[in-house]
Scaffold this motif. Sequence first.
Motif, short mmCIF file in Angstrom:
data_model
loop_
_atom_site.label_atom_id
_atom_site.label_comp_id
_atom_site.label_asym_id
_atom_site.label_seq_id
_atom_site.Cartn_x
_atom_site.Cartn_y
_atom_site.Cartn_z
N TYR A 257 0.86 -1.18 0.00
CA TYR A 257 0.00 0.00 0.00
C TYR A 257 0.90 1.23 0.00
CZ TYR A 257 -3.52 -3.42 1.28
OH TYR A 257 -4.34 -4.51 1.28
N THR A 258 0.83 1.98 -1.08
CA THR A 258 1.77 3.10 -1.25
C THR A 258 1.07 4.46 -1.25
OG1 THR A 258 1.61 2.86 -3.66
CG2 THR A 258 3.39 1.67 -2.54
N ASP A 259 -0.14 4.52 -0.69
CA ASP A 259 -0.80 5.81 -0.52
C ASP A 259 -0.78 6.18 0.95
OD1 ASP A 259 -2.47 3.63 -0.06
OD2 ASP A 259 -4.29 4.78 -0.39
N TRP A 260 -0.77 7.49 1.20
CA TRP A 260 -0.75 7.99 2.58
C TRP A 260 -1.47 9.34 2.61
CZ3 TRP A 260 1.02 12.34 5.08
CH2 TRP A 260 1.05 12.27 6.48
N PRO A 261 -2.27 9.62 3.64
CA PRO A 261 -2.44 8.87 4.89
C PRO A 261 -3.43 7.73 4.82
CG PRO A 261 -3.69 10.90 4.99
CD PRO A 261 -2.94 10.93 3.69
N MET A 262 -4.14 7.57 3.71
CA MET A 262 -5.09 6.47 3.57
C MET A 262 -4.37 5.19 3.14
SD MET A 262 -8.13 7.74 4.32
CE MET A 262 -7.32 8.66 5.61
N MET A 263 -5.09 4.08 3.20
CA MET A 263 -4.59 2.81 2.69
C MET A 263 -5.61 2.28 1.69
SD MET A 263 -2.98 0.96 6.09
CE MET A 263 -2.18 -0.30 5.11
N ALA A 264 -5.23 2.28 0.42
CA ALA A 264 -6.14 1.88 -0.66
C ALA A 264 -7.42 2.71 -0.61
CB ALA A 264 -6.46 0.39 -0.60
N GLY A 265 -7.28 3.99 -0.26
CA GLY A 265 -8.41 4.90 -0.25
C GLY A 265 -9.22 4.90 1.02
N PHE A 267 -9.35 4.17 5.63
CA PHE A 267 -8.56 4.21 6.85
C PHE A 267 -7.93 2.85 7.14
CE2 PHE A 267 -8.36 3.77 11.56
CZ PHE A 267 -7.38 4.72 11.79
N LEU A 268 -8.75 1.80 7.05
CA LEU A 268 -8.25 0.44 7.20
C LEU A 268 -7.94 -0.16 5.83
CD1 LEU A 268 -10.65 -1.05 9.91
CD2 LEU A 268 -8.18 -0.80 10.12
N PRO A 269 -6.98 -1.07 5.75
CA PRO A 269 -6.73 -1.73 4.48
C PRO A 269 -7.86 -2.71 4.15
CG PRO A 269 -5.43 -2.75 6.20
CD PRO A 269 -6.09 -1.55 6.82
N PRO A 270 -8.03 -3.07 2.90
CA PRO A 270 -9.07 -4.05 2.55
C PRO A 270 -8.79 -5.40 3.21
CG PRO A 270 -8.24 -2.90 0.60
CD PRO A 270 -7.32 -2.55 1.73
N PHE A 291 -0.65 -1.40 8.61
CA PHE A 291 -1.54 -0.49 9.34
C PHE A 291 -1.06 -0.33 10.79
CE2 PHE A 291 -5.21 -0.02 12.18
CZ PHE A 291 -5.74 1.18 11.72
N LEU A 292 -0.73 -1.43 11.45
CA LEU A 292 -0.26 -1.38 12.83
C LEU A 292 1.06 -0.61 12.93
CD1 LEU A 292 -1.07 -5.03 13.98
CD2 LEU A 292 -2.32 -2.94 14.56
N HIS A 293 1.92 -0.80 11.94
CA HIS A 293 3.19 -0.08 11.92
C HIS A 293 2.95 1.43 11.77
CE1 HIS A 293 7.47 0.36 11.56
NE2 HIS A 293 7.42 0.80 10.32
N ARG A 294 2.00 1.80 10.95
CA ARG A 294 1.66 3.22 10.78
C ARG A 294 1.10 3.80 12.08
NH1 ARG A 294 -1.19 4.62 5.01
NH2 ARG A 294 0.18 3.45 3.59
N MET A 295 0.11 3.10 12.67
CA MET A 295 -0.54 3.63 13.87
C MET A 295 0.45 3.77 15.02
SD MET A 295 -3.63 4.26 12.99
CE MET A 295 -3.02 4.61 11.33
N ASN A 296 1.30 2.76 15.20
CA ASN A 296 2.28 2.86 16.28
C ASN A 296 3.30 3.96 15.99
OD1 ASN A 296 3.09 1.39 18.85
ND2 ASN A 296 5.04 1.41 17.76
#
Length: 382
Positions: A257-265, A267-270, A291-296
């Motif tokens: 997933y190479t978009d930020w701050p969203m993931m595939a458009g 908040f959570l990944p599909p 996602f967990l790496h981003r949030m932490n």
Amino acid sequence: MSKKRNIFEEVGTEAPRERPVVQPGAIDRAARRGARSAVRLWLMMLFLIVAAMLVIGAFARLTEMLVPMPNWNPLFGALPPLDPGDWLAAFDRFRQSPVYRGEAHGLGIDEFQLAFWWGWGSRQLAPTALVLWAVGFVGFLAAGKMPKGWTLRLLGLGVLIVFLGAADWLVGGGGIAPPPFDFLSYRMALHIGFGFSLIGVTAWFIFKLSRTEADLLQARRVRDPAGYGMATALMLLVFLQILLGSQVAGLYAGRAYTDWPMMAGGFLPPNPFYIEPLWRNFFENHGLVQFLHRMNGYLVAVLGIVTWFVGRKSVHRRTRRAFDLVALMVLMQATLGIGTILFASQWPIAVAHQIGAITLWTLVLHARFLAQYPVQQSTIRG
């Protein structure tokens, strides 16, 4: 019978002979008997070797030059193929391995040789660190130059190096690992976890050996408990972030997933929980792990700034400067993390992110150390 004293005789002109005069600085003299500076230099060399292992491993993995070598062992695997016949034999053995039938399918002998040299070179670092530790430890002990109270500490450091070497062996496909360690992300977590633990312990020992025992004892009396507590909390959160990053690396999830701050458009990944049983998603699901790496990472950034505000209240200038560096590195590492996402883990920025993790980890430990053992200076804030 004692001699009568003249009433005009000055009392106390002579010190009683039976009372020895106590010489100050006994702790310092004991410390000087040990080669603190030499031990510190030795630990710096170990620190650099382990840091190089982590950085080179990241580069080789990101450039796909680190092909796992089946049946790797630290003794016989230390000698590479020496002639064309040996190379062909090694390549034939490699083509019969599960690695070739999987992620390395179609690899030619030229690519195999390049990957082999990267794998061989990076895996010499763990044995090199172990040999360097053993030579230094035995040498200082035999020469009677081991600082007082440091024998067990430095012996424990050797045990950590052994664990790191075992984890490096697992990552390299040296043996048949039982589940779940047959999955790369779990092996990466072991390898990175032991690597950063070893760096952290070594750095802490280097910090302590830079000061005398008397200085440390005196400094602890004016410790900054608030700054120390915040730095400890940040240290634990940074270590968790490092472990989550190892999961991302083991899954190559940084390219998912190479978009930020969203993931595939969103908040959570599909499909964040499509793997059964549920707990495996937290370790094997590319989207959820990233996602967990981003949030932490966001938590690290927030706690880093809060820690900086607390550390800035210290009356000791060097402690304040240490927390300044932590805050600066937290922001730099967050920027590198976002850049790694946006550029799909291209190796230059991803390797910089790995170096940033080592730097941030060390700076947090240094700030924590100075909060526990401040360098006492003028209380005038500068």
